[in-house]
Design a protein around this motif. Structure first.
Motif, PDB file in Angstrom:
ATOM      1  N   GLY A 165      67.010  42.993  50.540  1.00  0.00           N
ATOM      2  CA  GLY A 165      66.341  43.592  51.687  1.00  0.00           C
ATOM      3  C   GLY A 165      67.243  44.269  52.699  1.00  0.00           C
ATOM      4  O   GLY A 165      68.461  44.206  52.642  1.00  0.00           O
ATOM      5  N   LYS A 166      66.586  44.911  53.631  1.00  0.00           N
ATOM      6  CA  LYS A 166      67.268  45.663  54.683  1.00  0.00           C
ATOM      7  C   LYS A 166      68.163  44.772  55.538  1.00  0.00           C
ATOM      8  O   LYS A 166      69.233  45.187  55.968  1.00  0.00           O
ATOM      9  N   PHE A 167      67.736  43.540  55.774  1.00  0.00           N
ATOM     10  CA  PHE A 167      68.494  42.649  56.644  1.00  0.00           C
ATOM     11  C   PHE A 167      69.434  41.726  55.874  1.00  0.00           C
ATOM     12  O   PHE A 167      69.970  40.777  56.424  1.00  0.00           O
ATOM     13  N   LYS A 168      69.611  42.006  54.569  1.00  0.00           N
ATOM     14  CA  LYS A 168      70.565  41.278  53.716  1.00  0.00           C
ATOM     15  C   LYS A 168      70.288  39.783  53.691  1.00  0.00           C
ATOM     16  O   LYS A 168      71.165  38.951  53.858  1.00  0.00           O
ATOM     17  N   TRP A 169      69.017  39.434  53.480  1.00  0.00           N
ATOM     18  CA  TRP A 169      68.612  38.032  53.406  1.00  0.00           C
ATOM     19  C   TRP A 169      69.336  37.342  52.253  1.00  0.00           C
ATOM     20  O   TRP A 169      69.497  37.893  51.187  1.00  0.00           O
ATOM     21  N   GLY A 170      69.755  36.120  52.495  1.00  0.00           N
ATOM     22  CA  GLY A 170      70.393  35.317  51.462  1.00  0.00           C
ATOM     23  C   GLY A 170      71.897  35.460  51.388  1.00  0.00           C
ATOM     24  O   GLY A 170      72.548  34.763  50.613  1.00  0.00           O
ATOM     25  N   ALA A 171      72.469  36.349  52.170  1.00  0.00           N
ATOM     26  CA  ALA A 171      73.913  36.551  52.129  1.00  0.00           C
ATOM     27  C   ALA A 171      74.643  35.342  52.728  1.00  0.00           C
ATOM     28  O   ALA A 171      74.214  34.786  53.737  1.00  0.00           O
ATOM     29  N   GLN A 172      75.720  34.940  52.100  1.00  0.00           N
ATOM     30  CA  GLN A 172      76.546  33.851  52.625  1.00  0.00           C
ATOM     31  C   GLN A 172      77.387  34.392  53.775  1.00  0.00           C
ATOM     32  O   GLN A 172      77.956  35.477  53.668  1.00  0.00           O
ATOM     33  N   PHE A 173      77.471  33.623  54.867  1.00  0.00           N
ATOM     34  CA  PHE A 173      78.314  34.041  55.989  1.00  0.00           C
ATOM     35  C   PHE A 173      79.738  33.540  55.738  1.00  0.00           C
ATOM     36  O   PHE A 173      79.947  32.398  55.345  1.00  0.00           O
ATOM     37  N   LEU A 174      80.698  34.426  55.958  1.00  0.00           N
ATOM     38  CA  LEU A 174      82.109  34.108  55.718  1.00  0.00           C
ATOM     39  C   LEU A 174      82.910  34.205  57.010  1.00  0.00           C
ATOM     40  O   LEU A 174      82.667  35.087  57.823  1.00  0.00           O
ATOM     41  N   THR A 175      83.875  33.325  57.170  1.00  0.00           N
ATOM     42  CA  THR A 175      84.843  33.452  58.264  1.00  0.00           C
ATOM     43  C   THR A 175      86.072  34.159  57.704  1.00  0.00           C
ATOM     44  O   THR A 175      86.158  34.428  56.504  1.00  0.00           O
ATOM     45  N   ASN A 220      79.277  22.535  45.711  1.00  0.00           N
ATOM     46  CA  ASN A 220      78.022  23.075  46.232  1.00  0.00           C
ATOM     47  C   ASN A 220      78.069  24.556  46.597  1.00  0.00           C
ATOM     48  O   ASN A 220      77.082  25.104  47.077  1.00  0.00           O
ATOM     49  N   CYS A 221      79.204  25.195  46.404  1.00  0.00           N
ATOM     50  CA  CYS A 221      79.351  26.585  46.853  1.00  0.00           C
ATOM     51  C   CYS A 221      79.986  27.456  45.772  1.00  0.00           C
ATOM     52  O   CYS A 221      81.143  27.260  45.408  1.00  0.00           O
ATOM     53  N   CYS A 243      84.973  31.644  40.886  1.00  0.00           N
ATOM     54  CA  CYS A 243      84.403  31.869  42.213  1.00  0.00           C
ATOM     55  C   CYS A 243      83.665  30.629  42.708  1.00  0.00           C
ATOM     56  O   CYS A 243      82.948  30.697  43.696  1.00  0.00           O
ATOM     57  N   GLN A 244      83.838  29.526  42.011  1.00  0.00           N
ATOM     58  CA  GLN A 244      83.240  28.249  42.408  1.00  0.00           C
ATOM     59  C   GLN A 244      84.174  27.646  43.454  1.00  0.00           C
ATOM     60  O   GLN A 244      85.241  27.147  43.137  1.00  0.00           O
ATOM     61  N   ILE A 245      83.799  27.701  44.713  1.00  0.00           N
ATOM     62  CA  ILE A 245      84.649  27.269  45.815  1.00  0.00           C
ATOM     63  C   ILE A 245      84.644  25.755  45.947  1.00  0.00           C
ATOM     64  O   ILE A 245      85.666  25.130  46.179  1.00  0.00           O
ATOM     65  N   SER A 284      87.627  33.451  46.015  1.00  0.00           N
ATOM     66  CA  SER A 284      87.886  33.037  44.646  1.00  0.00           C
ATOM     67  C   SER A 284      89.313  32.522  44.563  1.00  0.00           C
ATOM     68  O   SER A 284      90.080  32.609  45.517  1.00  0.00           O
ATOM     69  N   LYS A 285      89.645  32.006  43.408  1.00  0.00           N
ATOM     70  CA  LYS A 285      91.021  31.609  43.125  1.00  0.00           C
ATOM     71  C   LYS A 285      91.483  32.428  41.946  1.00  0.00           C
ATOM     72  O   LYS A 285      90.668  32.885  41.137  1.00  0.00           O
ATOM     73  N   ILE A 286      92.776  32.623  41.856  1.00  0.00           N
ATOM     74  CA  ILE A 286      93.357  33.297  40.700  1.00  0.00           C
ATOM     75  C   ILE A 286      94.342  32.329  40.070  1.00  0.00           C
ATOM     76  O   ILE A 286      95.306  31.917  40.718  1.00  0.00           O
ATOM     77  N   TYR A 287      94.082  31.951  38.834  1.00  0.00           N
ATOM     78  CA  TYR A 287      94.976  31.062  38.096  1.00  0.00           C
ATOM     79  C   TYR A 287      95.759  31.905  37.100  1.00  0.00           C
ATOM     80  O   TYR A 287      95.172  32.671  36.332  1.00  0.00           O
ATOM     81  N   CYS A 288      97.080  31.761  37.131  1.00  0.00           N
ATOM     82  CA  CYS A 288      97.942  32.504  36.221  1.00  0.00           C
ATOM     83  C   CYS A 288      98.436  31.586  35.102  1.00  0.00           C
ATOM     84  O   CYS A 288      98.470  30.367  35.257  1.00  0.00           O
ATOM     85  N   SER A 289      98.855  32.194  34.009  1.00  0.00           N
ATOM     86  CA  SER A 289      99.293  31.420  32.844  1.00  0.00           C
ATOM     87  C   SER A 289     100.588  30.645  33.101  1.00  0.00           C
ATOM     88  O   SER A 289     100.883  29.699  32.390  1.00  0.00           O
TER      89      SER A 289
END
Length: 173
Positions: free
Chosen positions: A83-93, A73-74, A68-70, A99-104
């Motif tokens: 909290g009620k206002f979801k402080w600290g949440a990352q904004f996503l477009t 820095n992310c 999940c290391q994008i 995440s990435k999925i790596y297959c064998s």
């Protein structure tokens, strides 16, 4: 002559089927067959999962890792919401990678948010038990949970496919 009545066990739908409406993003970022499913609850919460026809679920692939290391820095795992206002949440477009999925076999898949909103959580269980993603993709194997902005919550499904539209599209491929 008396007949014996057969009692059939009632089929109980999954929690996801009872309380969520499934929306689909087909060919995410223009990549064929990389479909995502976005179940949406009536309270606006959206869950990002892999659609049933995603290559990771179809071809018997073995998952090697799900980082999940994008970027340097992310990391989606460092998203601490409070909290009620979801402080600290990352904004996503819509196109933000979760995440990435790596297959064998060397294949790599990027899982994108598909909706604009705040990242509430990433499913850390799939990081520790990779097989959950393939065994139970719409329940315990979900990727992440997002909360769209209130003012945008009615419009987030524009451009997404309904369950029926998705089923028709998959049959045509």
């Amino acid at each position: 002559m008396a007949t014996k009545r057969e009692t059939a066990e009632p089929v109980v739908p999954l929690f996801v089927d009872r309380y969520f409406i499934r929306w689909y993003e087909a060919d995410v970022k223009g990549k064929p067959c990389e479909h995502h499913c976005i179940p949406q609850h009536s309270n606006r919460i959206c869950v990002t999962t892999l659609a049933e026809s995603h290559p990771v679920l179809q071809s018997g692939k073995t998952i090697k890792s799900i980082p999940c290391q994008i970027s340097t820095n992310c990391s989606r795992l460092q998203n601490k919401v409070s909290g009620k206002f979801k402080w600290g949440a990352q904004f996503l477009t819509e196109l933000a990678p979760l995440s990435k999925i790596y297959c064998s076999d060397g294949e790599e898949y990027t899982v994108s948010s598909c909706v604009r909103g705040y990242s509430m959580e990433v499913n850390e269980n799939i990081l520790h038990k990779l097989s959950i993603l393939q065994e139970k993709p719409s329940t315990e194997g979900y990727i992440a949970v997002e909360l769209p902005k209130f003012e945008e919550s009615k419009n987030i499904t524009e451009g997404l496919l309904t369950q029926k539209q998705y089923e028709v599209m998959v049959k045509m491929h």
